[in-house]
Design a protein around this motif. Structure first.
Motif, PDB file in Angstrom:
ATOM      1  N   GLY A 184      10.942 -37.626   3.173  1.00 62.21           N
ATOM      2  CA  GLY A 184       9.919 -38.163   4.050  1.00 62.21           C
ATOM      3  C   GLY A 184       8.517 -38.151   3.470  1.00 62.21           C
ATOM      4  N   ASP A 185       8.333 -37.553   2.313  1.00 62.12           N
ATOM      5  CA  ASP A 185       6.992 -37.392   1.773  1.00 62.12           C
ATOM      6  C   ASP A 185       6.362 -38.725   1.371  1.00 62.12           C
ATOM      7  N   VAL A 186       5.133 -38.929   1.773  1.00 60.85           N
ATOM      8  CA  VAL A 186       4.432 -40.174   1.448  1.00 60.85           C
ATOM      9  C   VAL A 186       3.276 -39.942   0.493  1.00 60.85           C
ATOM     10  N   VAL A 187       2.343 -39.091   0.901  1.00 56.16           N
ATOM     11  CA  VAL A 187       1.069 -39.004   0.189  1.00 56.16           C
ATOM     12  C   VAL A 187       1.239 -38.505  -1.238  1.00 56.16           C
ATOM     13  N   VAL A 188       1.950 -37.386  -1.400  1.00 56.36           N
ATOM     14  CA  VAL A 188       2.133 -36.848  -2.754  1.00 56.36           C
ATOM     15  C   VAL A 188       2.888 -37.854  -3.613  1.00 56.36           C
ATOM     16  N   SER A 189       3.958 -38.441  -3.021  1.00 57.19           N
ATOM     17  CA  SER A 189       4.736 -39.412  -3.779  1.00 57.19           C
ATOM     18  C   SER A 189       3.881 -40.584  -4.213  1.00 57.19           C
ATOM     19  N   TYR A 190       2.953 -41.013  -3.367  1.00 53.40           N
ATOM     20  CA  TYR A 190       2.125 -42.165  -3.732  1.00 53.40           C
ATOM     21  C   TYR A 190       1.259 -41.865  -4.947  1.00 53.40           C
ATOM     22  N   PHE A 191       0.560 -40.732  -4.902  1.00 53.38           N
ATOM     23  CA  PHE A 191      -0.387 -40.457  -5.978  1.00 53.38           C
ATOM     24  C   PHE A 191       0.291 -40.066  -7.283  1.00 53.38           C
ATOM     25  N   ILE A 192       1.449 -39.419  -7.191  1.00 50.67           N
ATOM     26  CA  ILE A 192       2.064 -38.883  -8.406  1.00 50.67           C
ATOM     27  C   ILE A 192       3.070 -39.855  -9.024  1.00 50.67           C
ATOM     28  N   LEU A 220      -7.873 -47.437  -4.667  1.00 54.53           N
ATOM     29  CA  LEU A 220      -9.053 -47.048  -5.417  1.00 54.53           C
ATOM     30  C   LEU A 220      -8.991 -45.570  -5.800  1.00 54.53           C
ATOM     31  N   ALA A 221      -8.603 -44.729  -4.838  1.00 57.30           N
ATOM     32  CA  ALA A 221      -8.557 -43.289  -5.099  1.00 57.30           C
ATOM     33  C   ALA A 221      -7.591 -42.980  -6.242  1.00 57.30           C
ATOM     34  N   LYS A 222      -6.440 -43.655  -6.239  1.00 55.34           N
ATOM     35  CA  LYS A 222      -5.473 -43.364  -7.300  1.00 55.34           C
ATOM     36  C   LYS A 222      -6.008 -43.786  -8.662  1.00 55.34           C
ATOM     37  N   GLY A 236     -19.627 -38.594  -6.169  1.00 55.61           N
ATOM     38  CA  GLY A 236     -19.979 -39.804  -6.906  1.00 55.61           C
ATOM     39  C   GLY A 236     -20.398 -40.883  -5.929  1.00 55.61           C
ATOM     40  N   PRO A 237     -21.182 -41.846  -6.369  1.00 58.78           N
ATOM     41  CA  PRO A 237     -21.693 -42.872  -5.453  1.00 58.78           C
ATOM     42  C   PRO A 237     -20.587 -43.752  -4.857  1.00 58.78           C
ATOM     43  N   ASP A 238     -19.469 -43.891  -5.601  1.00 57.74           N
ATOM     44  CA  ASP A 238     -18.386 -44.727  -5.092  1.00 57.74           C
ATOM     45  C   ASP A 238     -17.142 -43.925  -4.815  1.00 57.74           C
ATOM     46  N   GLY A 239     -17.296 -42.651  -4.529  1.00 69.33           N
ATOM     47  CA  GLY A 239     -16.115 -41.801  -4.452  1.00 69.33           C
ATOM     48  C   GLY A 239     -15.981 -41.072  -5.772  1.00 69.33           C
ATOM     49  N   GLY A 240     -15.031 -40.197  -5.878  1.00 71.23           N
ATOM     50  CA  GLY A 240     -14.939 -39.391  -7.093  1.00 71.23           C
ATOM     51  C   GLY A 240     -16.084 -38.385  -7.117  1.00 71.23           C
ATOM     52  N   VAL A 241     -16.310 -37.772  -8.262  1.00 67.38           N
ATOM     53  CA  VAL A 241     -17.375 -36.771  -8.360  1.00 67.38           C
ATOM     54  C   VAL A 241     -18.168 -36.968  -9.653  1.00 67.38           C
ATOM     55  N   ILE A 242     -19.341 -36.358  -9.651  1.00 64.16           N
ATOM     56  CA  ILE A 242     -20.145 -36.295 -10.873  1.00 64.16           C
ATOM     57  C   ILE A 242     -19.890 -34.920 -11.478  1.00 64.16           C
ATOM     58  N   TRP A 243     -19.192 -34.908 -12.594  1.00 62.47           N
ATOM     59  CA  TRP A 243     -18.679 -33.640 -13.118  1.00 62.47           C
ATOM     60  C   TRP A 243     -19.770 -32.686 -13.576  1.00 62.47           C
TER      61      TRP A 243
END
Lengths: 263, 351, 294
Positions: free
Chosen positions: A205-213, B68-70, C38-45
Motif C-alpha cells: 500500500g505504500d505510495v510516498v516512499v515508493s514514489y520518491f525512491i 518538482l520535489a523529486k 531555497g526560493p523555489d523549494g529545496g534548501v540553500i546548503w
C-alpha cells in the motif's frame, strides 16, 4: 486442547466477529462489482455491465509492469523484514538490558517518521551516496518499514512466553539453535505469520516512499494509481484489485485444502 | 496448513523475482516518459512506437509539486516530463530543464498563438505545448429559475440560497485563492497583507456553504448531482456534462485562470534525440487531436480542429468562444512574498 | 556465547538496516531543517537558521515582532485527537473478533488471518471510493436504510467526521486484530476454566484474566494504529470533506506548494519528539507494571 465450544462462555463474540467481517468486506464487494461498471470512473454510479476495463488493464503494459514491481518489492521486503524483525524480537524479549528502550525506539522509528520526510531524506541520502534508483533502492527502503510492522506482533507473541520452556530445553542438552527451531519458533509462528502479513500489506500500500525512491521503470502500482487521480481513476484499478484478491484467495484456498489433506 | 504456508509463499515470491531484473533495453530505442498515468492516450503512444520503433516506458507522478520535489532532490533519469506553466518557470530557474529551442523543430509552425509565446517560456526554448485548460464555475441550471446565473465569481463566493451546502471546491491553494483574487480585483500574485486579509475573509464566509474541498472526483460529484456548483476545470466539466446535461460552464467576467501543460526534456535525460522526436511528433495536428479527444482538454495546434470529436468542437467550455477567451488570465509562478501569503491564508482557512 | 554477545548478534541486522537507511538520512534531514529555504523549494546548503522551528509557534507581524501563531498547534491537536479516537475505536471493534479467532480450531485460525488481511491487497484509493459510494446520499446504505424505514431523511454522513472515522478504523483494523489475536491465541484455556471453576463470572474472567494477558497484543496494536494514523491524510481528505488539514497534508504541503522544506522537516521532528516522549513515558510505566505480572 482448544475447542470452539469454549466460546460458549462468551456469547456475542461470534455475532460480533461476523459483523466485523461484514464491515471488512462490504467495500470490497462494492469494489468488485464496480470493476464491471461500464462507466469510465471508479466514483460513478452503475451505468451498465461491461468487462471492458479488464481488457484495458491487461493491455496497459505500464500498469501490469507496476503490479509486478509492487509484488516483487513487497515479497522481498516482507521476507527480509520479517526475518530481521524475528531476530530483533528474540533479542529484546529476554531479560531486560541496558539500552533496551533505545533499541526498541529505534526499531519503531520508521513507523513514527512521516512518509514524505523519510522518503525525501532517503532519496537525498541515496543520491549523495550514489545508490542508483531502481528495484534495489525500492527494496531497501521498503525493508526499513517492514521491520517495525513485523516486529510488533512477534514481540507481542514473545512477551509472556514461559522462559521455563527454554530453560527446560537447555537442561535436556538442546543447544540454543535446536531450542530455537524446535521450541520457540513453532510457538511464535502465529506472530511471525501475522507480522509478515501486516508487513506485506503495508508494503503493497505504500505510495510516498515508493514514489520518491523509484527509478525509471520501477513505478509501483499504488504510485501508478495515485497518478490517475488528476484525470480520474478508471475502473481498471477496480479490475486489478479484484484480480489480486482472486489470486490471493485462490492461493489461500489451495493452501487450506492441501493442508487439510495432509493433516 | 502451517507447514505448507511457508513454502507456498516462498515459491510465489521466487516466481516473481525474474521480473525484477529490468530488461536491458537498447539505449537508442527507448523513451522514458515521466507523466500522470492517464494523461496520454495509450493508443497514441502505441502508434508512436509503431511509427518510430521507440519503446515508451511510463513512470508517473501525481502533481507538479511532487514531480518538482523529486527532481530537486536528485531523482533524475527521465527523458520527457510534463510540467504546467508555472512549474516550467521554477524548473528553468533551478536549471532542471534542457534548452532545445522548440522553435527550430519542424512541427513548431503548427502551434497557434498565443501558445507559441507563453509568458512562462516566451521563446519556447524549453517546452512545447500539450494541453491547455481553464478553471471556471460549473453549475446545475436546473436549480436556477430561468436557468442562467450571472457570469461572475460572486455566484460561487456569495452563493444563492439554493446552492448553499451544495458547493464543491478544488483543494489547491492557487486555484482557490486565484479565483478569489480575480473576484476581488486583485492580481493573481497578490502580495499585500490587506489583500490577503480580504481574500481570507471572503473564503471564510463561503466555507460553511461548501460541501467538500477536493480536487479529485469533481466529474462524478457534479455529474452525479452531489454538488450543484463547483470550481472546476473545463475538461472535467465536459465529462460531467456528458453525465448530467443540465450543467453549464461560466467564464467569469472578472477573469479566470488559463493554464497550459507542456512537454519538456529534463537535464540528465539519456535519450535526448528520441525525446526531441517525441516532442515534435506531438505537435502534429492529428496526434494533438487524438490527445484532446481522449482527455477533453483543448490543444494548441492549428489544424487539429478537423480531427476533433464533434462534442468537443461544439462545447463552448472546451472550444472557447472569442469573447470568453478575452477573460483568460494566464497563470504564472508567483514571487516568494505572494507564495508565503497564500500559504498562510490557506493554512488559516483549513486549520 | 554469552547472553550479551548473542543479543548483539540478533540485533545487528535490524540496527544496521535502520541505522544506515533511516537514521543517517534523518540526520541529513535534521541538518536540512536548520538551513534556509531555497526560493523555489529545496534548501540553500550554506545558510543556517532556526526559522523553521520558530515558525511552528510564531509568526512575524507587520512590525517584524514574533507573535504566537496557533494554526499549526490546532492542526497537530486535531490529528492527535483523530488518531487517538481511531485507535480506541479500532481496539473496541478488533477485540471481539480477535477473541473469536483465537478460539477457532487451528487450521481455521490461519485461514482467518488471511481472510482478515486479504481486503487490504486492494488499492487504498478504490477502497475509499467504495466507501464514498456506500456512504453518499442516495448511495447503497442510504437507500437501504430509507427503504426499510429506519431513516426518513438523507444520511448526510459523507464529508463528515463520522465518515472519516468509519474509513480510518476500517483501514487500520487488521493492524489491531492481528497483534491482539496473536496474544490471545497462546492463552492457556485452563486459566479461564479455573477462573470459572472458582466462581468468577464472565465479566471478571475477561477483565482479570484475558485482558491483562492480551496486553502485549493490545499495546502492539495501539502503536501500529495510533502512530501511522497521525500521518494519515488520504482517507480524511476523501471521506471527511477536506475542510481541515491533517499533519500529513500539512507536511506534504511544505514540500509542495509552500516551498518550505526546512519547515516540513522541522514539523516532522517536532512530531517525532512528541511521539517518542509519549512512547518512552509509556514504556517506562509498562516496564514497572509488567514487572508485577508473570
Amino acid at each position: 486442547m482448544t475447542r470452539a465450544g469454549d466460546l460458549w462462555r462468551f456469547p456475542g463474540t461470534r455475532a460480533a466477529a461476523f459483523a466485523v467481517l461484514a464491515y471488512l468486506y462490504l467495500p470490497i464487494v462494492v469494489l468488485v462489482v464496480l470493476s464491471f461498471n461500464a462507466s469510465d470512473s471508479s466514483l460513478a454510479r452503475w451505468e451498465g455491465f461491461s468487462t471492458h476495463w479488464y481488457a484495458v488493464a491487461a493491455a496497459d503494459g505500464n500498469m501490469v509492469h507496476s503490479i509486478e514491481i509492487s509484488l516483487t518489492v513487497a515479497c522481498v521486503a516482507t521476507l527480509v523484514g520479517t526475518i530481521v524483525a524475528t531476530l530483533a524480537a528474540l533479542a529484546t524479549s529476554r531479560t531486560r538490558f541496558r539500552g533496551q528502550i533505545a533499541v526498541e525506539a529505534l526499531i519503531g522509528l520508521p513507523l513514527v517518521v512521516p512518509d514524505i520526510v523519510a522518503a525525501i531524506a532517503i532519496l537525498l541520502f541515496f543520491v549523495m551516496v550514489g545508490i542508483q534508483l531502481g528495484l534495489l533502492s525500492l527494496v531497501l527502503a521498503h525493508t526499513v518499514f517492514t521491520i517495525p510492522i513485523a516486529y510488533l506482533p512477534i514481540r507481542a507473541r514473545l512477551a509472556g512466553l514461559d522462559p521455563a520452556l527454554a530453560e527446560a530445553a537447555a537442561d535436556l542438552y538442546a543447544n540454543p539453535w535446536q531450542s530455537l527451531r524446535r521450541i520457540i519458533l513453532p510457538l511464535i509462528w502465529p506472530g511471525i505469520l501475522s507480522g509478515a502479513m501486516l508487513a506485506f500489506i503495508g508494503s503493497l500500500g505504500d505510495v510516498v516512499v515508493s514514489y520518491f525512491i523509484s527509478g525509471p521503470g520501477s513505478t509501483t502500482l499504488p504510485v501508478y494509481v495515485f497518478s490517475m487521480v488528476r484525470m480520474g481513476v478508471t475502473p481498471t484499478v477496480n479490475a486489478v484489485s479484484t484480480l489480486l484478491i482472486a489470486a490471493s484467495a485462490s492461493l489461500l484456498t489451495l493452501s487450506y485444502l492441501l493442508g487439510r489433506r495432509f493433516n | 496448513m502451517e507447514r505448507l504456508t511457508k513454502p507456498f509463499l516462498l515459491a510465489a515470491c521466487l516466481a516473481l523475482l525474474p521480473v525484477g531484473a529490468a530488461p536491458a533495453l537498447a539505449q537508442s530505442k527507448e523513451l522514458l516518459l515521466f507523466n500522470w498515468s492517464n494523461y496520454m492516450p495509450p493508443d497514441l503512444l502505441k502508434r508512436f512506437e509503431a511509427e518510430t520503433g521507440i519503446k515508451v516506458t511510463l513512470d508517473t507522478y501525481d502533481s507538479n509539486e511532487t514531480m518538482l520535489a523529486k527532481l530537486q532532490a536528485g531523482g533524475a533519469g527521465y527523458d520527457v516530463v510534463v510540467p504546467t506553466g508555472p512549474t516550467v518557470q521554477v524548473m528553468v530557474r533551478d536549471g532542471l530543464l534542457m534548452k532545445f529551442d522548440a522553435s527550430t523543430m519542424a512541427n513548431f509552425k503548427n502551434v497557434r498563438a498565443p501558445f507559441d509565446k507563453p509568458a512562462f517560456d516566451p521563446e519556447r526554448a524549453y517546452t512545447v505545448p500539450y494541453m491547455w485548460g481553464s478553471t471556471g464555475i460549473a453549475y446545475d441550471t436546473a436549480k436556477v429559475p430561468g436557468g442562467k446565473l450571472d457570469e461572475s465569481w460572486k455566484e460561487l463566493f456569495e452563493p444563492r440560497s439554493q446552492f448553499v451546502g451544495l458547493i464543491g471546491m478544488l483543494k489547491d491553494e492557487n486555484d482557490v485563492l486565484g479565483a478569489a483574487a480575480f473576484y476581488l480585483g486583485y492580481d493573481y500574485c497578490f502580495e499585500k497583507p490587506e489583500e490577503g486579509q480580504k481574500v481570507l475573509e471572503l473564503l471564510e464566509k463561503q466555507k460553511p456553504a461548501v460541501k467538500v474541498y477536493n480536487s479529485e472526483g469533481t466529474v462524478d460529484r457534479v455529474g452525479g448531482g452531489d454538488v450543484a456548483m463547483e470550481l472546476m476545470w473545463n475538461g472535467s466539466f465536459h465529462r460531467a456534462h456528458k453525465k448530467l446535461a443540465t450543467v453549464a460552464y461560466i467564464y467569469p467576467r472578472e477573469g479566470l485562470a488559463l493554464w497550459g501543460d507542456n512537454l519538456a526534456i529534463p537535464k540528465g535525460a539519456k535519450n535526448v534525440e528520441n525525446a526531441k522526436l517525441f516532442l515534435n511528433w506531438m505537435m502534429d495536428p492529428k496526434n494533438a487531436a487524438e490527445a484532446t479527444n481522449f482527455l477533453g482538454y483543448n490543444n494548441a495546434i492549428k489544424g487539429s480542429e478537423q480531427y476533433l470529436d464533434a462534442s468537443l468542437r461544439d462545447d463552448p467550455a472546451v472550444n472557447t468562444p472569442e469573447e470568453d477567451a478575452a477573460r483568460f488570465k494566464p497563470v504564472r509562478d508567483c514571487p516568494k512574498a505572494s507564495i508565503d501569503l497564500k500559504d498562510k491564508i490557506w493554512t488559516r482557512l483549513l486549520r | 556465547m554469552s547472553n550479551a554477545r548473542q543479543r548483539a548478534g540478533l540485533l545487528a541486522p535490524s540496527m544496521a538496516v535502520i541505522g544506515v537507511l533511516l537514521v543517517l538520512p534523518l540526520g541529513l534531514m535534521a541538518f536540512v531543517s536548520t538551513l534556509e529555504r531555497g526560493p523555489d523549494g529545496g534548501v540553500i546548503w550554506s545558510r543556517h537558521t532556526l526559522d523553521a522551528y520558530l515558525q511552528f509557534l510564531f509568526e512575524r507581524d507587520l512590525l517584524d515582532n514574533l507573535v504566537l501563531n496557533t494554526d499549526y498547534l490546532q492542526i497537530f491537536a486535531r490529528s492527535i485527537g483523530l488518531a487517538a479516537t481511531t485507535a480506541v475505536l479500532t481496539l473496541a471493534i478488533a477485540f471481539p473478533i480477535a477473541l473469536w479467532m483465537a478460539f477457532q480450531p487451528p487450521h481455521r485460525r490461519t485461514l482467518l488471518l488471511f481472510v482478515v488481511t486479504v481486503p487490504f491487497w486492494t488499492n487504498l484509493l478504490v477502497r475509499n471510493y467504495a466507501w464514498i459510494l456506500l456512504l453518499r446520499n442516495g448511495g447503497v446504505i442510504d437507500r437501504l436504510l430509507q427503504a426499510t424505514g429506519l431513516t426518513h431523511e438523507p444520511l448526510n454522513v459523507l464529508y463528515s467526521p463520522l465518515a472519516t472515522g468509519i474509513g480510518l478504523v476500517y483501514s487500520f483494523l487488521p493492524f489491531m486484530i492481528l497483534p491482539i489475536y496473536v496474544s490471545l491465541e497462546k492463552l492457556d484455556r485452563r486459566l479461564i476454566e479455573a477462573a470459572f471453576d472458582l466462581g468468577a463470572d464472565r465479566w471478571h474472567a475477561l477483565i482479570r484474566i484475558i485482558l491483562p494477558l492480551s496486553m502485549p497484543g493490545i499495546v502492539g496494536g495501539l502503536i501500529l494504529v495510533f502512530v501511522p494514523c497521525l500521518g494519515a491524510f488520504v482517507t480524511p481528505a476523501l471521506l471527511g470533506g477536506g475542510k481541515s488539514l491533517m499533519i500529513g497534508s500539512l507536511i506534504q504541503l511544505q514540500f509542495g506548494q509552500s516551498r518550505n522544506w526546512p519547515f516540513g522537516a522541522a514539523l516532522a521532528f517536532v512530531l517525532l519528539a512528541l511521539i517518542l516522549c509519549a512512547l518512552l513515558f509509556h514504556a517506562l510505566r509498562y516496564r514497572r507494571l509488567a514487572g508485577r505480572l508473570v
